[in-house]
Every structure is written in structure tokens, then in C-alpha cells.
Enzyme design. Structure first.
Site, PDB file in Angstrom:
ATOM      1  N   SER A 143      57.136 -33.841   6.306  1.00  0.00           N
ATOM      2  CA  SER A 143      57.416 -32.931   5.186  1.00  0.00           C
ATOM      3  C   SER A 143      57.983 -31.616   5.698  1.00  0.00           C
ATOM      4  O   SER A 143      57.690 -31.193   6.818  1.00  0.00           O
ATOM      5  CB  SER A 143      56.112 -32.636   4.436  1.00  0.00           C
ATOM      6  OG  SER A 143      56.289 -31.588   3.511  1.00  0.00           O
ATOM      7  N   TYR A 156      47.386 -30.035   4.098  1.00  0.00           N
ATOM      8  CA  TYR A 156      48.569 -30.914   4.052  1.00  0.00           C
ATOM      9  C   TYR A 156      49.590 -30.558   5.133  1.00  0.00           C
ATOM     10  O   TYR A 156      50.028 -31.414   5.901  1.00  0.00           O
ATOM     11  CB  TYR A 156      49.201 -30.819   2.661  1.00  0.00           C
ATOM     12  CG  TYR A 156      50.478 -31.606   2.528  1.00  0.00           C
ATOM     13  CD1 TYR A 156      50.462 -32.999   2.589  1.00  0.00           C
ATOM     14  CD2 TYR A 156      51.712 -30.973   2.336  1.00  0.00           C
ATOM     15  CE1 TYR A 156      51.627 -33.734   2.471  1.00  0.00           C
ATOM     16  CE2 TYR A 156      52.884 -31.700   2.214  1.00  0.00           C
ATOM     17  CZ  TYR A 156      52.838 -33.082   2.280  1.00  0.00           C
ATOM     18  OH  TYR A 156      54.001 -33.809   2.172  1.00  0.00           O
TER      19      TYR A 156
HETATM   20  N1  LIG Z   1      57.697 -35.802  -3.101  1.00  0.00           N
HETATM   21  C1  LIG Z   1      57.853 -34.758  -2.306  1.00  0.00           C
HETATM   22  O1  LIG Z   1      58.284 -33.672  -2.734  1.00  0.00           O
HETATM   23  C2  LIG Z   1      57.544 -34.874  -0.845  1.00  0.00           C
HETATM   24  C3  LIG Z   1      57.990 -33.856   0.008  1.00  0.00           C
HETATM   25  C4  LIG Z   1      57.712 -33.948   1.371  1.00  0.00           C
HETATM   26  C5  LIG Z   1      57.022 -35.035   1.863  1.00  0.00           C
HETATM   27  N2  LIG Z   1      56.594 -36.005   1.004  1.00  0.00           N
HETATM   28  C6  LIG Z   1      55.857 -37.127   1.580  1.00  0.00           C
HETATM   29  O2  LIG Z   1      56.436 -38.336   1.137  1.00  0.00           O
HETATM   30  C7  LIG Z   1      55.433 -39.346   1.053  1.00  0.00           C
HETATM   31  C8  LIG Z   1      55.483 -39.983  -0.328  1.00  0.00           C
HETATM   32  O3  LIG Z   1      55.291 -38.975  -1.297  1.00  0.00           O
HETATM   33  P1  LIG Z   1      55.620 -39.215  -2.850  1.00  0.00           P
HETATM   34  O4  LIG Z   1      55.988 -37.903  -3.423  1.00  0.00           O
HETATM   35  O5  LIG Z   1      56.516 -40.382  -3.007  1.00  0.00           O
HETATM   36  O6  LIG Z   1      54.157 -39.561  -3.379  1.00  0.00           O
HETATM   37  P2  LIG Z   1      53.605 -40.396  -4.611  1.00  0.00           P
HETATM   38  O7  LIG Z   1      54.633 -40.588  -5.672  1.00  0.00           O
HETATM   39  O8  LIG Z   1      52.317 -39.750  -4.973  1.00  0.00           O
HETATM   40  O9  LIG Z   1      53.298 -41.786  -3.906  1.00  0.00           O
HETATM   41  C9  LIG Z   1      52.352 -41.825  -2.869  1.00  0.00           C
HETATM   42  C10 LIG Z   1      52.233 -43.225  -2.335  1.00  0.00           C
HETATM   43  O10 LIG Z   1      51.200 -43.224  -1.338  1.00  0.00           O
HETATM   44  C11 LIG Z   1      50.229 -44.197  -1.674  1.00  0.00           C
HETATM   45  N3  LIG Z   1      48.882 -43.767  -1.321  1.00  0.00           N
HETATM   46  C12 LIG Z   1      48.248 -42.607  -1.622  1.00  0.00           C
HETATM   47  N4  LIG Z   1      46.986 -42.622  -1.167  1.00  0.00           N
HETATM   48  C13 LIG Z   1      46.814 -43.830  -0.560  1.00  0.00           C
HETATM   49  C14 LIG Z   1      45.721 -44.457   0.081  1.00  0.00           C
HETATM   50  N5  LIG Z   1      44.518 -43.876   0.198  1.00  0.00           N
HETATM   51  N6  LIG Z   1      45.908 -45.694   0.591  1.00  0.00           N
HETATM   52  C15 LIG Z   1      47.097 -46.332   0.473  1.00  0.00           C
HETATM   53  N7  LIG Z   1      48.163 -45.801  -0.150  1.00  0.00           N
HETATM   54  C16 LIG Z   1      48.018 -44.559  -0.664  1.00  0.00           C
HETATM   55  C17 LIG Z   1      50.353 -44.378  -3.178  1.00  0.00           C
HETATM   56  O11 LIG Z   1      49.976 -45.693  -3.514  1.00  0.00           O
HETATM   57  P3  LIG Z   1      48.832 -46.064  -4.584  1.00  0.00           P
HETATM   58  O12 LIG Z   1      48.845 -45.022  -5.643  1.00  0.00           O
HETATM   59  O13 LIG Z   1      49.223 -47.438  -5.042  1.00  0.00           O
HETATM   60  O14 LIG Z   1      47.635 -46.066  -3.756  1.00  0.00           O
HETATM   61  C18 LIG Z   1      51.827 -44.200  -3.429  1.00  0.00           C
HETATM   62  O15 LIG Z   1      52.517 -45.409  -3.242  1.00  0.00           O
HETATM   63  C19 LIG Z   1      54.110 -38.660   1.383  1.00  0.00           C
HETATM   64  O16 LIG Z   1      53.788 -38.873   2.735  1.00  0.00           O
HETATM   65  C20 LIG Z   1      54.406 -37.198   1.142  1.00  0.00           C
HETATM   66  O17 LIG Z   1      53.583 -36.344   1.879  1.00  0.00           O
HETATM   67  C21 LIG Z   1      56.832 -35.951  -0.337  1.00  0.00           C
END
Ligand SMILES: NC(=O)c1ccc[n+]([C@@H]2O[C@H](COP(=O)([O-])OP(=O)(O)OC[C@H]3O[C@@H](n4cnc5c(N)ncnc54)[C@H](OP(=O)(O)O)[C@@H]3O)[C@@H](O)[C@H]2O)c1
Length: 250
Positions: A143, A156
Site C-alpha cells: 500500500s 495498517y
Molecule cells: N482499496 C484500496 O484503496 C487499497 C489501497 C492500498 C492497498 N490496498 C490493499 O489491497 C488489498 C485488497 O484490498 P481491497 O480494497 O480490494 O479490499 P476488500 O474489497 O475489502 O477485499 C479484501 C479481500 O481480502 C479478503 N480477506 C479479508 N480478511 C480476510 C481473512 N481473515 N481471511 C481471508 N481473506 C480475507 C476478503 O475476503 P472475504 O471477505 O471473502 O473474507 C476480500 O476478498 C489489501 O491488501 C489492501 O490492504 C487497498
């Protein structure tokens, strides 16, 4: 020409939503057999149906990555389904925002369990076979908050700094065996998770600091991952690739 992933296999964690789901779709489009993982079976099966409907190959394995035992089990099941994993995308992550004083020990542990410990032990389970085969690719989804002082992203941001350092160390540790390990560092990206976690006014503030003048799309992060795992990136190892509309240069 778009590099093909035909004949390869991939495990994408957190592929039931947002960035992970887009990564699973793009890798399958390029020809990889993708293991979609997450906790939510309904969303996981839906993601698999969509990939198959588009002509791709995918299977769902349910796993709660809050425990090392579950990470090890996921690695085993993914291997059994595919015959061996060539590409690992450590994408599952949680980002509960809170200041230092307001972060409970339970939340701190959850953040490090899912964001750092699970990728660590999944990699430990899957990398030996990649080394034996003489090739493989791992991408960690880090991130922008790993390198920037984002107030409220204490647990985080520090967990993602750990992910960056794991990326560098693994690149050095496994590069000699032909396994490349890189990271993508997304900025604010329009996902289900961000919609739930970030109020509109906070998002507008972040957009104002982003040269692109908008938030990113999951597909834009997925394209970067598809590049890093492909032969087009054969000399790219240990890279921390920002996909943030330029936000990190501000
Ligand atoms: N979106 C952003 O702005 C952003 C920016 C920088 C970095 N990121 C990084 O990108 C990645 C994805 O983020 P996102 O925004 O796409 O998030 P999201 O829409 O909340 O999706 C998160 C994913 O992680 C899974 N997950 C969460 N807790 C889990 C657990 N205990 N065990 C297994 N799976 C789990 C969820 O699956 P289930 O709900 O099915 O468990 C879901 O598929 C993360 O690592 C985040 O830190 C995101």
C-alpha cells in the site's frame, strides 16, 4: 502483444472482492488456472462462475487467513487442485483505521495476522516447490500507506511496511533460484472495502492530493500484477511498484 500465462497456475488470496477479484479475473483471462480464495463462499463461487463464463479456469478455496494453520491448509488445497502453484498473489488484507491510542490489541493482532503472518506462511509453504522447479512469481499487495505517514493507518501502515521488507528479502533469498518477488503499492482504489471504510470526505481529500485527480480502479492494479507475474517482467525482482495515480510523489 499481451504476455500469455497459458499453462500456469495461480493462487490469489482475497479474491472474493475488490483488487483481488480483479487480479483473479485478469490472470485467468491471460490463461492461468486461478485458485480464488477468501472467507465468503458465496462471493468466491460467484467470482469463479464469472471467470468460467468468460472462458477461464478457476476454483474456489475457502480460507480465513487469521491463522497460520488455515494458511497452510489453503496452500495444500491449492496445490492439490492445480498440481502445483506457479504464481502466488498475497492480496488479502484488512485496513481498520484508528489512531494509536484507539487501536486495541485484538485489532493490532488481526491486522498483522492477515496482512503479514498469512503471506509469510503461505509463501513459506509454496516457495520450496517453485525453487525446485526453478521458477515462479510472487506478488505482494502492499500500500501507499507503507511509505507515507497516513495518520490513522498506524497498525495498517506498519503492517504494509513489513510486507515491503518481506518483498525485498524474498527477492534476494529466492531470486537466485529463479523465483521473482515483487510488490504493488496501490493508492486509494475503488473497492467494496474502501467504500465501507473511507467516508466520502476523506476520499475527496485523498483525491485532491493525487495528481491523477481520481481514485484508482481495481483493474488498474490488476494489470500491474499481471505484468509482474509475466515473462515480460523476467528481469524485475524486488520491485515496489506504485499504482497510485502519482500520489506517492506528493
Ligand atoms: N482499496 C484500496 O484503496 C487499497 C489501497 C492500498 C492497498 N490496498 C490493499 O489491497 C488489498 C485488497 O484490498 P481491497 O480494497 O480490494 O479490499 P476488500 O474489497 O475489502 O477485499 C479484501 C479481500 O481480502 C479478503 N480477506 C479479508 N480478511 C480476510 C481473512 N481473515 N481471511 C481471508 N481473506 C480475507 C476478503 O475476503 P472475504 O471477505 O471473502 O473474507 C476480500 O476478498 C489489501 O491488501 C489492501 O490492504 C487497498
Amino acid at each position: 502483444m499481451t504476455p500469455s500465462l497459458n499453462g500456469s497456475t495461480a493462487l490469489v488470496t482475497g479474491a472474493t472482492s475488490g483488487i483481488g477479484r480483479a487480479i483473479a479475473q485478469v490472470l485467468a483471462e491471460r490463461g492461468a488456472h486461478v485458485v480464488v480464495s477468501g472467507r465468503d463462499a458465496a462471493r468466491g463461487e460467484q467470482a469463479v462462475r464469472e471467470i468460467r463464463a468468460a472462458g477461464g479456469k478457476a476454483d474456489f478455496v475457502q480460507a480465513d487467513l487469521g491463522s497460520v494453520a488455515a494458511a497452510r491448509r489453503l496452500a495444500r488445497e491449492a496445490r492439490q487442485l492445480t498440481g502445483g502453484i506457479d504464481i502466488l498473489v498475497n492480496n488479502a488484507g484488512i485496513y481498520p483505521f484508528a489512531g494509536t491510542v484507539d487501536t486495541t490489541e485484538e485489532v493490532f493482532d488481526q491486522v498483522f495476522d492477515v496482512n503479514v503472518k498469512a503471506p509469510f506462511f503461505l509463501t513459506a509453504e509454496l516457495v520450496p516447490a517453485m525453487v525446485d522447479k526453478g521458477g515462479g512469481a510472487i506478488v505482494n499487495v502492499s500500500s501507499l500507506a507503507a511509505d507515507k505517514a497516513v495518520v490513522g493507518a498506524t497498525a495498517y501502515g506498519s503492517s504494509k511496511s513489513g510486507v515491503n521488507q518481506l518483498t525485498r528479502i524474498w527477492a534476494a533469498e529466492y531470486g537466485p533460484a529463479g523465483v521473482r518477488v515483487n510488490a504493488v503499492l496501490p493508492g486509494v482504489t475503488e473497492t467494496e472495502g474502501v467504500q465501507a471504510a473511507l467516508p466520502d470526505e476523506d476520499r475527496s481529500e485523498l483525491v485532491a492530493m493525487t495528481p491523477a485527480g481520481r481514485v484508482g480502479l481495481p483493474s488498474e492494479v490488476a494489470e500491474a500484477v499481471a505484468y509482474l507475474v509475466s515473462d515480460a517482467a523476467s528481469y524485475v525482482n524486488g520491485a515496489l511498484l506504485t499504482v497510485d495515480g502519482g500520489a506517492s510523489v506528493r
